[in-house]
Design a protein around this motif. Structure first.
Motif, short mmCIF file in Angstrom:
data_model
loop_
_atom_site.label_atom_id
_atom_site.label_comp_id
_atom_site.label_asym_id
_atom_site.label_seq_id
_atom_site.Cartn_x
_atom_site.Cartn_y
_atom_site.Cartn_z
N ARG A 158 39.49 40.70 33.80
CA ARG A 158 38.97 41.74 34.69
C ARG A 158 38.33 41.06 35.88
NH1 ARG A 158 36.11 46.85 32.38
NH2 ARG A 158 38.28 47.20 31.84
N VAL A 168 36.03 41.83 39.13
CA VAL A 168 35.07 42.88 39.52
C VAL A 168 34.31 42.45 40.76
CG1 VAL A 168 32.94 44.04 38.80
CG2 VAL A 168 34.74 43.63 37.13
N TRP A 210 36.37 50.63 29.28
CA TRP A 210 36.53 51.44 30.49
C TRP A 210 36.09 52.86 30.18
CZ3 TRP A 210 37.30 49.73 35.24
CH2 TRP A 210 37.50 50.68 36.24
N PRO A 211 35.31 53.55 31.00
CA PRO A 211 34.82 53.06 32.27
C PRO A 211 33.70 52.05 32.11
CG PRO A 211 33.89 55.21 31.81
CD PRO A 211 34.86 54.93 30.70
N PRO A 212 33.50 51.20 33.13
CA PRO A 212 32.38 50.25 33.06
C PRO A 212 31.05 50.99 33.15
CG PRO A 212 33.43 50.17 35.22
CD PRO A 212 34.23 51.12 34.39
#
Ligand code: 5GP
Ligand code: ZN
Length: 114
Positions: A83, A85, A111-113
Motif C-alpha cells: 500500500r 499512502v 479498507w477503509p483506512p
C-alpha cells in the motif's frame, strides 16, 4: 530547510536507514513502522504537501512513484502487494510537512483506512 526533519535526513544530519537514493529522492525506513515493511519516499527538494505542487513538479512527482516501485522490489513486496499512502493536511493525518509517500507491506491491509 534547516528546521525540517526530512530535509535533515536528506542532508544526513539526522540518521536514517536508507533503502534507496538517487539525485532526486531518498527512501528510508519509518522510525515507527506500522507494518513489517514501512518505508518513506521523499523528494530531496523541500515540498510541503501535495496540494502545493505545481505543473513544474510533474516529473518529480512521477519520479517519486517510480522510486516507490523500486522500494517495493527491494523489499520483496512485488508478489504479495503493498500500500502506497500520502497523508495530506490535518484531516489526512500528515504530521511531517515535507512531502512523503508511505510504502507499506508484509501484512494484509484493511479498507477503509482509519
Ligand atoms: P505522516 O504522519 O506525516 O504521514 O508521516 C510521518 C512519518 O514520519 C510517520 O510515520 C513517522 O513515524 C515518521 N517519522 C517521524 N520522525 C521520524 C524520524 O526521525 N525518522 C524516521 N525514519 N521516520 C520518522
Ligand atoms: Zn523539508
Amino acid at each position: 530547510m534547516s528546521d525540517c526533519l526530512f530535509c535533515n535526513i536528506v542532508g544526513k544530519k539526522i540518521p536514517a536507514k536508507i533503502v534507496y537514493e538517487d539525485e532526486q529522492v531518498v527512501a528510508f525506513d519509518d522510525i515507527h513502522p506500522q507494518a513489517p515493511v514501512h518505508t518513506l519516499v521523499i523528494p530531496k527538494k523541500h515540498m510541503v504537501a501535495i496540494q502545493d505542487c505545481v505543473e513544474s513538479d510533474q516529473a518529480l512527482l512521477g519520479h517519486l512513484l517510480l522510486a516507490c516501485s523500486k522500494v517495493v522490489k527491494v523489499k520483496g513486496l512485488s508478489e504479495s502487494g503493498s500500500r502506497i499512502v500520502v497523508n495530506t493536511g490535518r484531516d489526512g493525518g500528515q504530521t511531517v510537512f515535507h512531502v512523503h509517500l508511505h510504502v507499506m507491506g508484509g501484512r494484509q491491509m484493511g479498507w477503509p483506512p482509519g
